[in-house]
Design a protein around this motif. Structure first.
Motif, short mmCIF file in Angstrom:
data_model
loop_
_atom_site.label_atom_id
_atom_site.label_comp_id
_atom_site.label_asym_id
_atom_site.label_seq_id
_atom_site.Cartn_x
_atom_site.Cartn_y
_atom_site.Cartn_z
N ILE A 141 0.86 -1.19 0.00
CA ILE A 141 0.00 0.00 0.00
C ILE A 141 0.89 1.23 0.00
O ILE A 141 1.77 1.38 0.86
CB ILE A 141 -0.92 0.01 1.24
N PRO A 142 0.74 2.14 -0.97
CA PRO A 142 1.62 3.32 -1.06
C PRO A 142 1.69 4.11 0.24
O PRO A 142 0.67 4.42 0.86
CB PRO A 142 0.95 4.15 -2.17
N GLY A 143 2.93 4.39 0.68
CA GLY A 143 3.16 5.22 1.85
C GLY A 143 3.07 4.52 3.19
O GLY A 143 3.28 5.14 4.23
N THR A 144 2.77 3.21 3.19
CA THR A 144 2.55 2.50 4.46
C THR A 144 3.87 2.16 5.15
O THR A 144 4.78 1.60 4.54
CB THR A 144 1.75 1.22 4.22
N ASP A 145 3.97 2.50 6.43
CA ASP A 145 5.13 2.20 7.26
C ASP A 145 4.74 1.12 8.26
O ASP A 145 3.85 1.32 9.09
CB ASP A 145 5.58 3.47 7.99
N THR A 146 5.39 -0.03 8.18
CA THR A 146 5.06 -1.16 9.07
C THR A 146 6.13 -1.39 10.14
O THR A 146 6.16 -2.44 10.76
CB THR A 146 4.89 -2.46 8.25
N SER A 147 6.99 -0.39 10.36
CA SER A 147 8.11 -0.58 11.30
C SER A 147 7.63 -0.83 12.73
O SER A 147 8.37 -1.42 13.53
CB SER A 147 9.05 0.62 11.26
N GLN A 148 6.41 -0.37 13.08
CA GLN A 148 5.89 -0.59 14.43
C GLN A 148 4.67 -1.51 14.45
O GLN A 148 4.06 -1.69 15.51
CB GLN A 148 5.52 0.74 15.08
N THR A 149 4.31 -2.06 13.31
CA THR A 149 3.12 -2.91 13.26
C THR A 149 3.23 -4.07 14.25
O THR A 149 4.24 -4.76 14.30
CB THR A 149 2.93 -3.47 11.84
N GLY A 150 2.20 -4.26 15.06
CA GLY A 150 2.20 -5.31 16.06
C GLY A 150 2.77 -4.89 17.40
O GLY A 150 2.68 -5.65 18.37
N LYS A 151 3.33 -3.69 17.49
CA LYS A 151 3.91 -3.21 18.73
C LYS A 151 2.81 -2.76 19.68
O LYS A 151 1.89 -2.04 19.31
CB LYS A 151 4.86 -2.04 18.47
N VAL A 152 2.90 -3.17 20.95
CA VAL A 152 1.94 -2.74 21.97
C VAL A 152 2.27 -1.30 22.36
O VAL A 152 3.34 -1.02 22.90
CB VAL A 152 1.97 -3.66 23.19
N MET A 153 1.35 -0.38 22.09
CA MET A 153 1.56 1.04 22.39
C MET A 153 1.12 1.38 23.81
O MET A 153 1.67 2.29 24.43
CB MET A 153 0.79 1.91 21.38
N LEU A 154 0.12 0.65 24.33
CA LEU A 154 -0.37 0.88 25.69
C LEU A 154 -1.19 -0.32 26.12
O LEU A 154 -1.98 -0.85 25.35
CB LEU A 154 -1.23 2.14 25.75
N GLU A 155 -1.01 -0.76 27.35
CA GLU A 155 -1.79 -1.85 27.91
C GLU A 155 -2.12 -1.54 29.35
O GLU A 155 -1.27 -1.08 30.11
CB GLU A 155 -1.03 -3.18 27.81
N THR A 156 -3.37 -1.74 29.72
CA THR A 156 -3.79 -1.48 31.10
C THR A 156 -4.37 -2.74 31.69
O THR A 156 -4.78 -3.65 30.96
CB THR A 156 -4.84 -0.36 31.18
#
Length: 319
Positions: free
Chosen positions: A304-319
């Protein structure tokens, strides 16, 4: 007997409820539906049956009022239930969500995804209400300059949830081919006579625009076309391509789909997935995380044009 059927959007208009609420009725089995390709449909007889039940008629009298034939094809949800499957409702308007849904259907045993094409803010509110299971969001907080987490923290106070990155992508102006008006920054929106095509309230592009107008001291009522809303990104690009508008807010991949539209990057946007953590969904959340980190899924996103997957799947926040 009439063979008329309705889309989710048509049902929402007829019942004067949101599309997410329609998907929730389908998810609970209250509204009988079936799938045609990627689209859910509801037969007129089944809509009538639902309305009669809501008005207090006995379910046992359904056949008497709906003229439902015995050989009618079973609904999508009925087939899923008969095979011991459960469904999850996933919201979002981007093609990446369609890709994710396909991978869930292919790789998660006993699970069928339903798609709800709903904007970011409405999706979060629907998740809070328990009307869906996985939401995608790309909302810029104007005060902090941070994506998604400020909104999530405010809405889900006291809840247990998981925020996982789906992708990042450039966002900016959609302009006519060659950028004849030389539009390169948010301050250019101050130009008199500039014609804008907008998105509906609650979607990420609209939230981004409103935040930038506030930051740059631009009054929305002075923008020609601010109240002209399109319900999807292709609609915005089409208005620019046809010359009906000079500028819209969108993504590189949308511009790439139109011959007469160029893209001006202004910001890197982060798209996250949000899920509530409950005992009954832990197993499929783990399966979803595995999909997000799989090469098969990542390879599809990367085209997909312009898509950055470098952080795909990374947990950004969990409570």
């Amino acid at each position: 007997m009439s063979e008329m059927s309705y889309t989710v959007e048509e049902i929402a208009r007829l019942l004067r409820i949101s599309k997410v609420t329609v998907y929730d009725l389908i998810k609970k089995g209250d509204l009988v539906s079936y799938r045609v390709g990627k689209q859910m449909r509801v037969d007129a007889a089944d809509l009538d049956a639902y309305k009669k039940r809501e008005k207090g008629l006995s379910p046992n009298l359904q056949e008497e009022f709906t003229d439902r034939p015995a050989d009618r094809s079973p609904s999508y949800r009925a087939v899923a239930a008969a095979n011991g499957m459960r469904t999850i409702v996933i919201t979002g308007q981007d093609i990446s969500i369609d890709i994710l849904a396909r991978h869930i259907e292919k790789n998660v045993t006993g699970m069928r995804p339903l798609r709800a094409y709903v904007g970011s803010l409405d999706s979060l509110i629907s998740l809070y209400r328990g009307e869906c299971d996985v939401v995608s969001t790309h909302l810029l907080d104007g005060e902090t300059g941070e994506y998604n987490l400020p909104y999530i923290r405010r809405i889900f106070i006291g809840s247990s949830y998981l925020v996982v990155n789906l992708l990042s992508r450039p966002c900016g102006f959609l302009v006519a081919k060659g950028n004849p008006l030389d539009l390169h920054g948010w301050k250019d929106l101050k130009r008199p006579g500039l014609r804008l095509v907008n998105r509906e309230k609650g979607v990420g592009a609209r939230v981004l625009l409103d935040a930038q107008l506030s930051l740059h001291g631009i009054r929305s009522e002075r923008l020609i076309g601010y109240d002209q809303e399109e319900s999807n990104p292709i609609g915005v690009a089409a208005k620019v391509a046809s010359g009906e508008a000079d500028i819209g807010i969108g993504h590189e991949k949308t511009a790439a789909m139109m011959d007469n539209v160029d893209f001006v990057k202004l910001i890197e946007e982060r798209v996250d997935l949000v899920m509530l953590k409950k005992p009954h969904n832990r197993e499929w959340i783990q399966a979803l995380l595995q999909i997000l980190n799989s090469e098969a899924f990542l390879n599809e996103l990367r085209v997909i044009p312009g898509t950055d997957t470098s952080q795909t799947g990374k947990v950004m926040l969990e409570t």
